[in-house]
Design an enzyme around this catalytic site. Sequence first.
Site, PDB file in Angstrom:
ATOM      1  N   ILE A  12     132.197  75.827  85.505  1.00 16.87           N
ATOM      2  CA  ILE A  12     132.045  76.578  84.259  1.00 16.87           C
ATOM      3  C   ILE A  12     133.390  76.793  83.589  1.00 16.87           C
ATOM      4  O   ILE A  12     133.501  76.724  82.357  1.00 16.87           O
ATOM      5  CB  ILE A  12     131.332  77.906  84.550  1.00 16.87           C
ATOM      6  CG1 ILE A  12     129.859  77.629  84.895  1.00 16.87           C
ATOM      7  CG2 ILE A  12     131.425  78.862  83.368  1.00 16.87           C
ATOM      8  CD1 ILE A  12     129.145  78.792  85.514  1.00 16.87           C
ATOM      9  N   TYR A 155     129.293  87.733  98.587  1.00 15.86           N
ATOM     10  CA  TYR A 155     129.541  87.109  97.282  1.00 15.86           C
ATOM     11  C   TYR A 155     128.969  87.965  96.159  1.00 15.86           C
ATOM     12  O   TYR A 155     129.644  88.225  95.146  1.00 15.86           O
ATOM     13  CB  TYR A 155     128.920  85.717  97.235  1.00 15.86           C
ATOM     14  CG  TYR A 155     129.000  85.092  95.859  1.00 15.86           C
ATOM     15  CD1 TYR A 155     130.201  84.592  95.375  1.00 15.86           C
ATOM     16  CD2 TYR A 155     127.872  85.038  95.037  1.00 15.86           C
ATOM     17  CE1 TYR A 155     130.284  84.041  94.102  1.00 15.86           C
ATOM     18  CE2 TYR A 155     127.942  84.489  93.763  1.00 15.86           C
ATOM     19  CZ  TYR A 155     129.151  83.991  93.302  1.00 15.86           C
ATOM     20  OH  TYR A 155     129.229  83.454  92.036  1.00 15.86           O
ATOM     21  N   LYS A 159     131.141  89.774  93.044  1.00 15.93           N
ATOM     22  CA  LYS A 159     130.914  89.573  91.613  1.00 15.93           C
ATOM     23  C   LYS A 159     130.552  90.887  90.922  1.00 15.93           C
ATOM     24  O   LYS A 159     130.947  91.116  89.777  1.00 15.93           O
ATOM     25  CB  LYS A 159     129.817  88.528  91.400  1.00 15.93           C
ATOM     26  CG  LYS A 159     130.169  87.142  91.907  1.00 15.93           C
ATOM     27  CD  LYS A 159     131.446  86.602  91.283  1.00 15.93           C
ATOM     28  CE  LYS A 159     131.300  86.254  89.814  1.00 15.93           C
ATOM     29  NZ  LYS A 159     132.527  85.620  89.266  1.00 15.93           N
TER      30      LYS A 159
END
Length: 287
Positions: A12, A155, A159
């Site tokens: 991304i 994870y 985030k």
Amino acid sequence: MRVLVTGGNAGIGYFAAEQLASAGAEVVIGSRDPAKAEAARAAIRSQVSGAKVDYVRLDLADLASLEDLDPGELDAVVCNAGVMLDHPPRRETADGHEMMFGTNHLGHFALVARLLPKLVPEGRIVTTGSFAAKSSSLDFADLQSERDYQPKRAYERSKLAQMLFAVELDRRLRAAGSKRLSVLAHPGGALDSLTPSRPPVHVRTAGQWLRGVPARVALQGKDAGARPAVRAVLGPDVAGGQLWGPRTFGLRGRPRLEPRWANLAEEAAASRLWAESVTLTGLDPLG
């Protein structure tokens, strides 16, 4: 306009850099790997005639590497780079922090602290979060998963921490009377199999494309996943604290402004995370 994109050499981040260059921005790729950064620069130039693409070495998993970082004056920073580990064992950064929390959150926390003096008075800090964090919550008794390490959960929490930092940064910028904006974005569901080839950065085979076709109904490629972050950087109507994501169920489609998730409204958690992050990094972005 000059924009630093962390992790702009792949995924991304690469497509955010390419799209920003296509819009006329001067892009600085932040990467720990010079060879991959150079490959990304070449790929962008092959897609965008006259693209201006620079590179700075930065390693978010090594806070000392950020001390002498000098990307020049910036109009925006896209906090995009990150790691996602799928399997145990638990790993640590050079500073002794759990790898995902230390890279995805603490690395960007320290980076913003280093770069704010180089950001123009009306600059933007855009944080690329993840849909995976939407139902997550932080455990301040085990912030770095030392007692109970589960990679997927670690994870998601890393985030969420990154996004809570962006929310708290906006609140503190407003309180200080700053015109700088801290904005959130997320890519929805972005798959490699739906992402167009950009050799040598990304090569999609015919087989991968065919296997990804059924997912196109609900998900999208990483090129589309980059658009909310680019919208947050360039949009004249963007305001601090906003969350931009894909239009269709938050998973695919053109960027749109969406309500902030419930766990991003937890002001006490965001404030406590800021204090913990100052202690862990020895830096305060607004201190």
